[in-house]
Design a protein around this motif. Structure first.
Motif, PDB file in Angstrom:
ATOM      1  N   ASP A   1      78.024  26.775  64.780  1.00  0.00           N
ATOM      2  CA  ASP A   1      78.960  26.519  63.677  1.00  0.00           C
ATOM      3  C   ASP A   1      79.893  27.705  63.473  1.00  0.00           C
ATOM      4  O   ASP A   1      81.103  27.526  63.271  1.00  0.00           O
ATOM      5  CB  ASP A   1      78.201  26.207  62.386  1.00  0.00           C
ATOM      6  CG  ASP A   1      77.535  24.838  62.403  1.00  0.00           C
ATOM      7  OD1 ASP A   1      77.953  23.990  63.238  1.00  0.00           O
ATOM      8  OD2 ASP A   1      76.595  24.614  61.613  1.00  0.00           O
ATOM      9  N   LEU A   2      79.329  28.929  63.533  1.00  0.00           N
ATOM     10  CA  LEU A   2      80.154  30.134  63.371  1.00  0.00           C
ATOM     11  C   LEU A   2      81.129  30.295  64.543  1.00  0.00           C
ATOM     12  O   LEU A   2      82.286  30.685  64.348  1.00  0.00           O
ATOM     13  CB  LEU A   2      79.269  31.378  63.251  1.00  0.00           C
ATOM     14  CG  LEU A   2      78.449  31.474  61.960  1.00  0.00           C
ATOM     15  CD1 LEU A   2      77.417  32.602  62.051  1.00  0.00           C
ATOM     16  CD2 LEU A   2      79.372  31.687  60.755  1.00  0.00           C
ATOM     17  N   LEU A   3      80.652  29.972  65.740  1.00  0.00           N
ATOM     18  CA  LEU A   3      81.503  30.051  66.933  1.00  0.00           C
ATOM     19  C   LEU A   3      82.705  29.118  66.788  1.00  0.00           C
ATOM     20  O   LEU A   3      83.831  29.488  67.118  1.00  0.00           O
ATOM     21  CB  LEU A   3      80.692  29.679  68.182  1.00  0.00           C
ATOM     22  CG  LEU A   3      81.433  29.636  69.516  1.00  0.00           C
ATOM     23  CD1 LEU A   3      81.957  31.009  69.892  1.00  0.00           C
ATOM     24  CD2 LEU A   3      80.528  29.093  70.606  1.00  0.00           C
ATOM     25  N   LYS A   4      82.477  27.914  66.275  1.00  0.00           N
ATOM     26  CA  LYS A   4      83.558  26.942  66.085  1.00  0.00           C
ATOM     27  C   LYS A   4      84.578  27.437  65.064  1.00  0.00           C
ATOM     28  O   LYS A   4      85.719  26.977  65.064  1.00  0.00           O
ATOM     29  CB  LYS A   4      82.989  25.595  65.639  1.00  0.00           C
ATOM     30  CG  LYS A   4      82.271  24.859  66.738  1.00  0.00           C
ATOM     31  CD  LYS A   4      81.750  23.529  66.227  1.00  0.00           C
ATOM     32  CE  LYS A   4      81.021  22.771  67.304  1.00  0.00           C
ATOM     33  NZ  LYS A   4      80.545  21.467  66.855  1.00  0.00           N
ATOM     34  N   LYS A   5      84.159  28.400  64.235  1.00  0.00           N
ATOM     35  CA  LYS A   5      85.073  28.988  63.243  1.00  0.00           C
ATOM     36  C   LYS A   5      85.682  30.278  63.773  1.00  0.00           C
ATOM     37  O   LYS A   5      86.184  31.093  63.006  1.00  0.00           O
ATOM     38  CB  LYS A   5      84.321  29.242  61.937  1.00  0.00           C
ATOM     39  CG  LYS A   5      83.863  27.977  61.275  1.00  0.00           C
ATOM     40  CD  LYS A   5      83.031  28.257  60.052  1.00  0.00           C
ATOM     41  CE  LYS A   5      82.504  26.948  59.486  1.00  0.00           C
ATOM     42  NZ  LYS A   5      81.453  27.162  58.501  1.00  0.00           N
ATOM     43  N   ASP A   6      85.602  30.439  65.106  1.00  0.00           N
ATOM     44  CA  ASP A   6      86.232  31.567  65.795  1.00  0.00           C
ATOM     45  C   ASP A   6      85.527  32.907  65.544  1.00  0.00           C
ATOM     46  O   ASP A   6      86.147  33.956  65.618  1.00  0.00           O
ATOM     47  CB  ASP A   6      87.709  31.667  65.385  1.00  0.00           C
ATOM     48  CG  ASP A   6      88.594  32.110  66.535  1.00  0.00           C
ATOM     49  OD1 ASP A   6      88.164  32.025  67.693  1.00  0.00           O
ATOM     50  OD2 ASP A   6      89.723  32.552  66.261  1.00  0.00           O
ATOM     51  N   ASP A   7      84.234  32.857  65.313  1.00  0.00           N
ATOM     52  CA  ASP A   7      83.456  34.071  65.045  1.00  0.00           C
ATOM     53  C   ASP A   7      83.021  34.692  66.387  1.00  0.00           C
ATOM     54  O   ASP A   7      82.136  34.178  67.065  1.00  0.00           O
ATOM     55  CB  ASP A   7      82.232  33.726  64.186  1.00  0.00           C
ATOM     56  CG  ASP A   7      81.509  34.953  63.672  1.00  0.00           C
ATOM     57  OD1 ASP A   7      81.413  35.951  64.417  1.00  0.00           O
ATOM     58  OD2 ASP A   7      81.010  34.903  62.533  1.00  0.00           O
ATOM     59  N   GLN A   8      83.631  35.822  66.734  1.00  0.00           N
ATOM     60  CA  GLN A   8      83.345  36.481  68.010  1.00  0.00           C
ATOM     61  C   GLN A   8      81.932  37.056  68.053  1.00  0.00           C
ATOM     62  O   GLN A   8      81.313  37.110  69.110  1.00  0.00           O
ATOM     63  CB  GLN A   8      84.363  37.591  68.273  1.00  0.00           C
ATOM     64  CG  GLN A   8      85.739  37.038  68.572  1.00  0.00           C
ATOM     65  CD  GLN A   8      86.753  38.141  68.862  1.00  0.00           C
ATOM     66  OE1 GLN A   8      86.440  39.322  68.824  1.00  0.00           O
ATOM     67  NE2 GLN A   8      87.979  37.730  69.129  1.00  0.00           N
ATOM     68  N   LEU A   9      81.419  37.490  66.908  1.00  0.00           N
ATOM     69  CA  LEU A   9      80.065  38.042  66.876  1.00  0.00           C
ATOM     70  C   LEU A   9      79.019  36.944  67.149  1.00  0.00           C
ATOM     71  O   LEU A   9      77.984  37.218  67.768  1.00  0.00           O
ATOM     72  CB  LEU A   9      79.792  38.727  65.545  1.00  0.00           C
ATOM     73  CG  LEU A   9      80.614  40.018  65.310  1.00  0.00           C
ATOM     74  CD1 LEU A   9      80.386  40.550  63.899  1.00  0.00           C
ATOM     75  CD2 LEU A   9      80.291  41.070  66.354  1.00  0.00           C
TER      76      LEU A   9
END
Length: 189
Positions: free
Chosen positions: A14-22
């Protein structure tokens, strides 16, 4: 140790889909080593295994916004890695067939084309040497070797004896052999 290491896979997605590089980095840290080992077991090449896994993760990053994962992240990554390995193997087979095809062309077609060229050159040289024979000798030689007439037929046509016809052909072959001897060794490998 990052706070992301405590997150479950579905939260990281979910965080990745929000462009979260970490989140992406955590997914990579969590799965890359095991995927490389998996790929290595199949490919038997560490560099190729690393490349395959890098491609999988690059694809995930590039498609992060529309990424749809049904099931677990680990099964998705294994399947993506397996597909990349199969693509890699198929590509290697295509490359191998192409290399074999090129090698085959070089070994066969090129040699064939080269031999055809040499054959035409040799025919041209022989024709020139035949043209240089004395007129009557050339005429008898051509009737025998090109027109494939018998010595008796040549004798009747030219009003000479068959023995004379044989002698003329023998003499012309002797002359041609002498003149072509130096040329022929160039055409033989």
């Amino acid at each position: 140790m990052s706070v992301y290491s405590k997150f479950a896979d579905h939260i990281l997605i979910d965080l990745l889909k929000k462009d979260d590089q970490l989140a992406y980095t955590e997914i990579f840290e969590r799965y890359s080593r095991v995927l490389v080992n998996h790929a290595y077991k199949i490919l038997n090449n560490r560099d190729e295994a690393n490349d395959v896994v890098q491609e999988v993760f690059l694809s995930i990053w590039n498609r992060r916004m529309e990424l749809i994962i049904t099931g677990t992240l680990s099964s998705y990554l294994y399947k993506a890695t397996k597909n990349r390995i199969l693509n890699h193997i198929a590509h290697e087979k295509v490359v191998s067939r192409y290399v074999d095809s090129i090698s085959n062309f070089i070994e066969n077609d090129y040699v064939f084309a080269d031999s055809k060229l040499r054959e035409r050159e040799l025919e041209s040289i022989i024709a020139k040497e035949i043209a240089l024979l004395p007129e009557k000798m050339r005429e008898v030689f051509l009737l025998r070797k090109v027109e494939e007439l018998s010595y008796d037929e040549i004798a009747l046509q030219l009003n000479i004896t068959d023995k004379t016809a044989k002698q003329q052909v023998y003499n012309s072959l002797k002359i041609l052999r002498l003149k072509l001897k130096s040329t022929l060794h160039i055409f033989v490998w």
